[in-house]
Design a protein around this motif. Structure first.
Motif, PDB file in Angstrom:
ATOM      1  N   LEU A   6       0.821  -1.212   0.000  1.00  0.00           N
ATOM      2  CA  LEU A   6       0.000   0.000   0.000  1.00  0.00           C
ATOM      3  C   LEU A   6       0.855   1.263   0.000  1.00  0.00           C
ATOM      4  O   LEU A   6       0.455   2.291  -0.558  1.00  0.00           O
ATOM      5  CB  LEU A   6      -0.945  -0.006   1.198  1.00  0.00           C
ATOM      6  CG  LEU A   6      -2.077  -1.039   1.119  1.00  0.00           C
ATOM      7  CD1 LEU A   6      -2.896  -1.017   2.397  1.00  0.00           C
ATOM      8  CD2 LEU A   6      -2.965  -0.781  -0.083  1.00  0.00           C
TER       9      LEU A   6
ATOM     10  N   MET B 177      -7.157   4.729  -4.018  1.00  0.00           N
ATOM     11  CA  MET B 177      -7.304   4.838  -2.572  1.00  0.00           C
ATOM     12  C   MET B 177      -8.189   6.024  -2.223  1.00  0.00           C
ATOM     13  O   MET B 177      -8.151   7.063  -2.904  1.00  0.00           O
ATOM     14  CB  MET B 177      -5.943   5.032  -1.900  1.00  0.00           C
ATOM     15  CG  MET B 177      -5.047   3.831  -1.960  1.00  0.00           C
ATOM     16  SD  MET B 177      -3.539   4.149  -1.028  1.00  0.00           S
ATOM     17  CE  MET B 177      -2.628   2.650  -1.404  1.00  0.00           C
TER      18      MET B 177
ATOM     19  N   LEU C  66      -6.739   7.911   3.063  1.00  0.00           N
ATOM     20  CA  LEU C  66      -5.704   6.891   3.188  1.00  0.00           C
ATOM     21  C   LEU C  66      -4.482   7.252   2.348  1.00  0.00           C
ATOM     22  O   LEU C  66      -3.336   7.156   2.806  1.00  0.00           O
ATOM     23  CB  LEU C  66      -6.257   5.536   2.750  1.00  0.00           C
ATOM     24  CG  LEU C  66      -5.292   4.352   2.801  1.00  0.00           C
ATOM     25  CD1 LEU C  66      -4.832   4.090   4.219  1.00  0.00           C
ATOM     26  CD2 LEU C  66      -5.946   3.106   2.217  1.00  0.00           C
ATOM     27  N   ARG C  67      -4.729   7.714   1.112  1.00  0.00           N
ATOM     28  CA  ARG C  67      -3.593   7.976   0.219  1.00  0.00           C
ATOM     29  C   ARG C  67      -2.712   9.105   0.740  1.00  0.00           C
ATOM     30  O   ARG C  67      -1.477   9.025   0.679  1.00  0.00           O
ATOM     31  CB  ARG C  67      -4.109   8.307  -1.183  1.00  0.00           C
ATOM     32  CG  ARG C  67      -2.955   8.386  -2.181  1.00  0.00           C
ATOM     33  CD  ARG C  67      -3.369   8.783  -3.568  1.00  0.00           C
ATOM     34  NE  ARG C  67      -2.188   8.870  -4.404  1.00  0.00           N
ATOM     35  CZ  ARG C  67      -2.031   9.670  -5.430  1.00  0.00           C
ATOM     36  NH1 ARG C  67      -3.012  10.498  -5.774  1.00  0.00           N
ATOM     37  NH2 ARG C  67      -0.925   9.689  -6.125  1.00  0.00           N
TER      38      ARG C  67
ATOM     39  N   SER D  50       0.314   3.962  -2.998  1.00  0.00           N
ATOM     40  CA  SER D  50      -0.109   5.340  -2.719  1.00  0.00           C
ATOM     41  C   SER D  50       0.621   6.354  -3.587  1.00  0.00           C
ATOM     42  O   SER D  50       0.205   7.505  -3.682  1.00  0.00           O
ATOM     43  CB  SER D  50       0.128   5.675  -1.244  1.00  0.00           C
ATOM     44  OG  SER D  50       1.518   5.793  -0.963  1.00  0.00           O
TER      45      SER D  50
ATOM     46  N   ILE E  57     -10.484   1.566  -0.165  1.00  0.00           N
ATOM     47  CA  ILE E  57     -10.039   1.169  -1.505  1.00  0.00           C
ATOM     48  C   ILE E  57     -11.277   1.172  -2.402  1.00  0.00           C
ATOM     49  O   ILE E  57     -12.258   0.495  -2.110  1.00  0.00           O
ATOM     50  CB  ILE E  57      -9.392  -0.231  -1.510  1.00  0.00           C
ATOM     51  CG1 ILE E  57      -8.208  -0.268  -0.534  1.00  0.00           C
ATOM     52  CG2 ILE E  57      -8.947  -0.597  -2.919  1.00  0.00           C
ATOM     53  CD1 ILE E  57      -7.052   0.596  -0.939  1.00  0.00           C
TER      54      ILE E  57
END
Length: 914
Positions: free
Chosen positions: A295, A344, A348-349, A299, A332
């Motif tokens: 992840l 994302m 989160l990203r 990202s 996601i």
């Protein structure tokens, strides 16, 4: 406005296609969630009030909170209840994370709403960039005609940050008539007058207090996690997370981890911000290290394909972990229309990207982005390849990818604006660029009125090529192709024609795209001189090359010129057929928002006006005018200006008229001159002769000679012809019939010699009007008959509108009538034309119906249509079965009524037999 009755199964024009822009920034349907959706109190309240009769929603209802509070989930479920369960009309607009101005958002919204308005094509209102009067002139008329109640859901409306100034949203919401409701989500406070809106009951806001999960809702979401830990865990969990949906999911993941457990809760801060701090540092601790690493790298990309990322970084089976995250709603999101590709959630990203930039060594990040860029380039996913290259922050890699992407982005995908923006940034940063990038950058610049910049870069490119190795001659030959393009788009057609001829006659090898483009420019040059055979020969050769290089842009461009050639020749029917097909193909290949579609719409609007289809013409003009300020193509813009002024009612505050007055001065002298000519003609037809004379004096129009003294150099034949027709019509307006007749006779002979039926028909009608002034009805009737015969095979009707009084008088005096036309098709055209002009045909209303005359048989298509009429089907049903437009069905029915000698479809169904 129509009040909704029962359920609505779908929009009038079908569900809209997925909305596309240069950045795929809009989504027209709610996301599909891979996790079980919990029906919260707020969700139930909104859905319940929405489905009341009458609808219990306020005009505007907002869900306002930071990321992660479940706003999109609630909005999506309410929308699905509205559309799927109740079958009510509405639209969804999801804004991406790239900022968009409010005008662009409204235009995209209007495009989707148009699908619910009968007779309105859904692709007509999408555009990039501003357009005058977008709310009042586009959105308001649509909302006044949608079925009611109507729901508009906009997810993340705050992403159009640049234009959300106080007052902007007030105007948007005030546009909505009673029965239209807005349901919005936003991550921050919006700029509009809350107090005034709340006082009149038009606004209800829902913040984090209402969005927060209650005990039962949290228990349903967490499921087995809470059951395994015991009921005493839930209050502590809710206290720590404060009902934050994202926080609950994150805590549940940590509790489910091997090192988790109820004791883990004591180590949390008691406030939601503390939980978010914990998210920054510890969320991925609940996942295997391999997934954490995956992840972090993902990202770095705006979107990703899990298998590719896993392969590049050497991770194992990441799909199992991806499935787990999707099932838990862990930020996601599948990318619409892209198989097995994901992005994302920005929450989160942002955090993962910041961590990646701190913890992953820069050489490792660069190597990853480099390989992802190369993989995307191999798959010809140019947007992804460029994004990955730019994420690497490696100028060399960006230049390398652009060098490969340039031809496809510009010549095949028509992504000129996007390409120019990227290259301009690199040039400003001093990044060295390859020949192909610079070459296609100049080509793209010529399309956006940046002629000075294009010329400067062209000279630099020529210097590089001339100072190169032995291959320099070949490069110089390619560069000369750009000289053709630049001269053409500067509207110096004689120079473009000379450059094109020299380039075509040279002995150098020719790139197929360059060859086709130069041939198309040569075709346009021939067209302005009415050399129709040469025009079509060039286009035939160019289209074969365009097919060879598989360029939908070049194919559409050639079709545009071909359609214009039939329009100039006077065959409106054939022109319209070609242009309509070209527009449909371009939309499929490039998207409805492509600038080429606007160029084609310009010619299509002129075709529709000449065919008398004013409603269609106005729709097409909305598309034609939206990018006219950017592309600078004089030939297509002339068509749009002509169509717009023919439809103009004289209101100088009309938004279309104002837009023309603001855009036309940016163009070359030729379009400015043509705007004045079309304006003079329209003013004369509106009876404003003094205003027309003032405009004629301003451009130096010599009425006796039909010339403009201010024009420097030799005018193109088409420009000269429009000036002459302007002089003739103004002479008629001021009553100088002698000079008008002399000039009209001269021009009519030239039009007949050149085989230009539309112009000849118009001049025959002018001479008809002059004969009527002299009292010579016999000559007037002959002139009208000639014009009708010229028009009939080409479906030209608009030219007759301004001469309606003379035509009506000739019919009333019996100097002219259907008996002048022994051919039944000619008589049928006359009847259709008179119906279009609102003139009653003598002796047509009281005769009794009779069976079809065996001497005038119905065609096969007409017999098929009559069988459907006799079966009781409506016109829309017949349209669907026969795959015809409504206008075409009406046209056939009118022809059938003439042949059967009946007044309507009911009598036709009674008397018809095969």
């Amino acid at each position: 406005m129509k009040q909704h009755q029962g359920t609505v199964q779908g929009p009038a024009a079908g569900e809209p296609a997925a909305a596309r822009t240069d950045h795929d920034n809009f989504v027209d349907a709610p996301p599909d969630f891979r996790f079980p959706v919990v029906r919260t109190r707020l969700m139930a309240d909104l859905a319940g009030r929405a489905l009341q009769r009458p609808c219990g929603l306020a005009t505007v209802e907002t869900l306002l909170s930071p990321h992660g509070w479940g706003k999109t989930v609630i909005l999506a479920e309410v929308f699905r209840a509205w559309r799927r369960d109740a079958g009510l009309p509405g639209v969804w607009l999801g804004l991406g994370y790239l900022d968009d101005d409010l005008d662009t958002v409204i235009l995209q919204l209007s495009r989707q709403i148009a699908a619910w308005v009968p007779g309105m094509a859904p692709g007509l209102t999408a555009e990039h960039g501003p357009i005058y009067g977008v709310q009042d002139q586009i959105l308001r008329p649509l909302l006044e005609n949608v079925p009611l109640p109507f729901l508009i859901c906009i997810d993340n409306i705050d992403n159009c940050t640049e234009s959300l100034a106080p007052g902007a949203l007030d105007a948007l919401f005030d546009t909505a008539p009673p029965g239209v409701h807005f349901l919005l989500t936003s991550n921050r406070s919006l700029g509009y007058d809350r107090v005034e809106a709340m006082m009149r009951g038009a606004l209800r806001e829902h913040g984090t207090t209402e969005l927060a999960f209650a005990d039962a809702e949290a228990c349903e979401m967490l499921g087995r996690t809470v059951q395994a830990l015991g009921p005493e865990v839930l209050p502590a969990l809710l206290e720590r997370a404060e009902g934050w949906a994202a926080g609950l999911r994150l805590v549940a993941m940590l509790l489910d981890a091997p090192a988790g457990g109820a004791g883990m809760l004591s180590r949390f801060s008691g406030a939601a911000p503390g939980l978010r701090d914990w998210f920054d540092r510890k969320v991925l601790a609940a996942m295997p290290p391999q997934m954490h690493r995956f992840l972090l790298f993902a990202s770095l990309l705006p979107s990703f394909e899990p298998g590719q990322v896993g392969k590049v970084i050497g991770a194992g089976d990441v799909q199992k972990h991806m499935d787990s995250m999707l099932a838990q709603g862990m930020f996601i999101v599948p990318v619409a229309g892209r198989c097995n590709r994901f992005r994302m959630h920005q929450l989160l990203r942002d955090r993962l990207r910041a961590e990646a930039e701190q913890t992953v060594p820069e050489p490792e990040r660069t190597a990853f982005c480099r390989e992802m860029a190369q993989l995307a380039a191999e798959d010809r996913l140019w947007d992804e390849a460029i994004s990955a290259a730019r994420s690497s922050r490696s100028d060399g890699l960006i230049a390398q990818v652009l060098e490969r992407a340039a031809p496809s982005l510009v010549r095949d995908m028509c992504r000129m604006r996007y390409f120019v923006e990227v290259v301009d940034e690199l040039i400003a940063a001093g990044v060295p660029l390859g020949f192909e990038t610079r070459y296609w950058h100049v080509f793209a610049l010529t399309f956006y009125l940046r002629h000075a910049s294009a010329g400067r870069h062209l000279e630099q490119l020529r210097s590089v090529a001339c100072g190169g190795d032995a291959g320099g001659c070949s490069l110089v030959h390619r560069i000369e192709h750009l000289s053709v393009a630049l001269a053409f788009l500067r509207d110096d057609l004689p120079l473009a024609g000379r450059h094109a001829r020299q380039w075509l006659e040279s002995g150098h090898d020719k790139d197929p795209f360059d060859h086709a483009w130069v041939l198309s420019v040569m075709a346009a040059y021939h067209l302005t001189a009415y050399r129709f055979a040469e025009t079509r020969d060039c286009l035939w050769r160019a289209r074969g090359l365009a097919h060879e290089v598989r360029s939908p842009y070049l194919t559409g461009w050639c079709d545009l010129i071909l359609g214009a050639s039939y329009l100039y020749e006077g065959n409106v029917f054939r022109a319209r057929e070609i242009i309509d097909q070209a527009l449909a193909r371009a939309e499929r290949a490039l998207g409805a928002d492509a600038d080429l579609c606007d160029l084609i719409s310009s010619v299509a609007s002129k075709c529709a006006v000449e065919a008398g289809d004013h409603e269609k013409a106005r729709d097409l003009l909305a598309r034609a005018l939206r990018s006219m300020h950017k592309h600078g193509n004089v030939g297509t813009s002339m068509c749009a200006v002509d169509a717009a002024l023919q439809l103009w009612d004289g209101d100088e505050h009309d938004p279309v008229f104002l837009r023309l007055k603001s855009v036309v001065p940016r163009y070359s002298f030729r379009l400015r001159l043509m705007f004045s000519c079309y304006l003079i003609r329209r003013l004369v037809s509106l009876g404003r002769v003094a205003d027309a004379q003032a405009e004629a004096a301003a451009i130096g129009l010599d009425l006796a000679e039909g010339r403009v003294r201010l024009a420097g150099g030799e005018l193109l034949p088409r420009t000269r012809d429009i000036i002459a027709m302007t002089a003739i019509e103004l002479l008629l307006g001021i009553g100088d019939s002698g000079t008008a007749r002399k000039l009209a006779e001269r021009e009519r002979e030239a039009a007949e010699h050149d085989g230009r039926a539309l112009r000849q028909a118009r001049l025959e009608l002018v001479l008809m009007a002059l004969a009527r002034q002299r009292g010579d009805d016999a000559e007037a009737a002959n002139r009208l008959r000639t014009a009708l015969l010229l028009a009939r095979r080409r479906q030209m009707v608009e030219a007759f509108r301004r001469h309606r009084p003379d035509i009506d008088a000739l019919l009333a005096s019996r100097a002219f009538g259907a008996e002048h036309f022994p051919n039944p098709d000619d008589r049928a055209f006359l009847s259709r034309l008179l119906a279009h002009l609102g003139i009653e045909e003598p002796g047509s209303s009281t005769e009794s119906p009779r069976p079809a005359d065996a001497g005038v048989p119905l065609t096969g298509r007409e017999r098929e249509l009559m069988r459907l009429v006799q079966s009781g089907l409506s016109n829309p049903e017949i349209c669907e079965i026969m795959n015809l437009s409504r206008n075409t069905v009406k046209w056939h029915l009118k022809n059938i009524f003439i042949k059967l000698n009946v007044p309507n479809r009911t009598v036709a169904a009674m008397v018809y037999s095969e």
